[in-house]
Motif scaffolding. Sequence first.
Motif, short mmCIF file in Angstrom:
data_model
loop_
_atom_site.label_atom_id
_atom_site.label_comp_id
_atom_site.label_asym_id
_atom_site.label_seq_id
_atom_site.Cartn_x
_atom_site.Cartn_y
_atom_site.Cartn_z
N VAL A 1 0.74 -1.18 -0.13
CA VAL A 1 0.01 0.21 -0.12
C VAL A 1 0.83 1.22 0.09
O VAL A 1 0.85 2.05 -0.93
CB VAL A 1 -1.02 -0.13 1.10
N ARG A 2 1.91 1.31 0.88
CA ARG A 2 2.57 2.50 0.89
C ARG A 2 3.64 2.63 -0.27
O ARG A 2 3.98 3.96 -0.70
CB ARG A 2 3.50 2.36 2.22
N ALA A 3 4.00 1.57 -0.68
CA ALA A 3 5.00 1.72 -1.74
C ALA A 3 4.25 1.84 -3.22
O ALA A 3 4.96 1.96 -4.23
CB ALA A 3 5.99 0.58 -1.75
N LYS A 4 3.08 1.50 -3.24
CA LYS A 4 2.17 1.36 -4.07
C LYS A 4 2.80 0.36 -5.37
O LYS A 4 2.94 0.60 -6.61
CB LYS A 4 2.23 2.82 -5.12
N VAL A 5 2.95 -0.89 -4.79
CA VAL A 5 3.07 -2.04 -5.81
C VAL A 5 1.96 -2.90 -5.86
O VAL A 5 1.56 -3.45 -4.79
CB VAL A 5 4.38 -2.65 -4.87
N ALA A 6 1.43 -2.64 -6.93
CA ALA A 6 0.04 -3.53 -7.13
C ALA A 6 0.45 -5.01 -7.36
O ALA A 6 -0.35 -6.11 -6.76
CB ALA A 6 -0.51 -2.97 -8.30
N HIS A 7 1.39 -5.39 -7.97
CA HIS A 7 1.81 -6.85 -8.18
C HIS A 7 3.35 -6.90 -8.51
O HIS A 7 4.24 -5.98 -8.61
CB HIS A 7 1.32 -7.42 -9.41
N VAL A 8 4.02 -8.14 -8.25
CA VAL A 8 5.23 -8.45 -8.13
C VAL A 8 5.47 -9.23 -9.62
O VAL A 8 4.97 -10.22 -9.54
CB VAL A 8 5.62 -9.24 -6.97
N ASP A 9 6.16 -8.34 -10.53
CA ASP A 9 6.26 -9.05 -11.76
C ASP A 9 7.80 -9.63 -11.91
O ASP A 9 8.86 -8.91 -11.83
CB ASP A 9 6.09 -8.15 -12.98
N ILE A 10 8.05 -10.92 -12.00
CA ILE A 10 9.28 -11.41 -11.89
C ILE A 10 10.20 -11.43 -13.30
O ILE A 10 11.29 -11.55 -13.47
CB ILE A 10 9.21 -12.93 -11.65
N LEU A 11 9.45 -10.90 -14.32
CA LEU A 11 9.70 -10.36 -15.39
C LEU A 11 10.75 -9.05 -15.29
O LEU A 11 11.68 -8.75 -16.18
CB LEU A 11 9.11 -10.52 -16.62
N ASN A 12 10.57 -8.23 -14.34
CA ASN A 12 11.26 -7.02 -14.08
C ASN A 12 12.56 -7.40 -13.60
O ASN A 12 12.68 -8.27 -12.46
CB ASN A 12 10.17 -6.18 -13.17
N PRO A 13 13.53 -6.90 -14.29
CA PRO A 13 14.98 -7.18 -13.64
C PRO A 13 15.27 -6.92 -12.20
O PRO A 13 16.09 -7.53 -11.69
CB PRO A 13 15.92 -6.35 -14.63
N TRP A 14 14.81 -5.78 -11.72
CA TRP A 14 14.92 -5.28 -10.31
C TRP A 14 14.35 -6.37 -9.39
O TRP A 14 14.86 -6.74 -8.31
CB TRP A 14 14.55 -4.01 -10.24
N VAL A 15 12.99 -6.90 -9.69
CA VAL A 15 12.31 -7.64 -8.95
C VAL A 15 12.96 -9.08 -8.94
O VAL A 15 13.19 -9.78 -7.99
CB VAL A 15 10.80 -8.10 -9.43
N PHE A 16 13.48 -9.64 -10.06
CA PHE A 16 14.05 -10.82 -10.19
C PHE A 16 15.64 -10.76 -9.33
O PHE A 16 15.71 -11.58 -8.83
CB PHE A 16 14.51 -11.25 -11.68
N THR A 17 16.53 -9.58 -9.45
CA THR A 17 17.59 -9.66 -8.69
C THR A 17 17.09 -9.67 -7.01
O THR A 17 17.83 -10.32 -6.41
CB THR A 17 18.08 -8.24 -8.93
N GLY A 18 16.08 -9.00 -6.73
CA GLY A 18 15.50 -8.91 -5.51
C GLY A 18 15.25 -10.39 -4.92
O GLY A 18 15.37 -10.85 -4.00
N LEU A 19 14.47 -10.95 -5.92
CA LEU A 19 14.23 -12.60 -5.60
C LEU A 19 15.36 -13.27 -5.29
O LEU A 19 15.45 -14.15 -4.42
CB LEU A 19 13.53 -13.24 -6.81
N LEU A 20 16.43 -13.33 -6.18
CA LEU A 20 17.64 -13.90 -5.89
C LEU A 20 18.53 -13.63 -4.83
O LEU A 20 18.77 -14.48 -3.98
CB LEU A 20 18.51 -13.74 -7.19
N LEU A 21 18.57 -12.26 -4.47
CA LEU A 21 19.15 -11.87 -3.07
C LEU A 21 18.12 -12.50 -1.95
O LEU A 21 18.67 -12.93 -0.97
CB LEU A 21 19.55 -10.37 -2.96
N GLY A 22 16.90 -12.26 -1.96
CA GLY A 22 15.88 -12.69 -1.01
C GLY A 22 16.05 -14.18 -0.69
O GLY A 22 15.93 -14.63 0.54
N ALA A 23 16.15 -14.98 -1.89
CA ALA A 23 16.21 -16.47 -1.85
C ALA A 23 17.46 -16.70 -0.86
O ALA A 23 17.33 -18.04 -0.10
CB ALA A 23 16.11 -17.04 -2.78
N MET A 24 18.71 -16.11 -1.05
CA MET A 24 19.78 -16.45 -0.34
C MET A 24 19.72 -16.08 1.13
O MET A 24 20.56 -16.53 1.93
CB MET A 24 20.76 -15.76 -0.95
N MET A 25 18.89 -14.98 1.40
CA MET A 25 19.07 -14.36 2.70
C MET A 25 18.84 -15.39 3.77
O MET A 25 19.55 -15.45 5.02
CB MET A 25 18.35 -13.19 2.98
#
Length: 138
Positions: free
Chosen positions: A4-28
Amino acid sequence: AFTVRAKVAHVDILNPWVFTGLLLGAMMPYAFAAWTMKSVGTAANDMLKECLSQFPRIMGPERMKPDYEKCIRISTQASLREMLAPGALVILSPLVAGLGFGKNACAGLLSGALVSSVQLAISMSNTGGAWDNSKKYI
């Protein structure tokens, strides 16, 4: 709250920044678990050294009483000292991802950490049960 605050309606894994975050988040979660296990090993080693230094005096001719306060102090100080890095990882990584790479990278990081944590939790609970059951055969 984040969406709500960041105004992110959906998380699209085709977006390079989202995919980068997914990889980093999966390693955390794996990094957090490794650092935590290493911290427990370090704290246990400190406690072992103290017990080995007290044991000859307890069983020896002087019959000293065990110094429980020193053992408690070692355990408390080690837990506070050793958990700084894992705690900083959890607190600072979403901030770094969000401020450094944007809200999509932060959304990917949080999503990746959530999915990876579920798998890690199931694996660790099964492993803990197996270790506990194996003690009965020894």
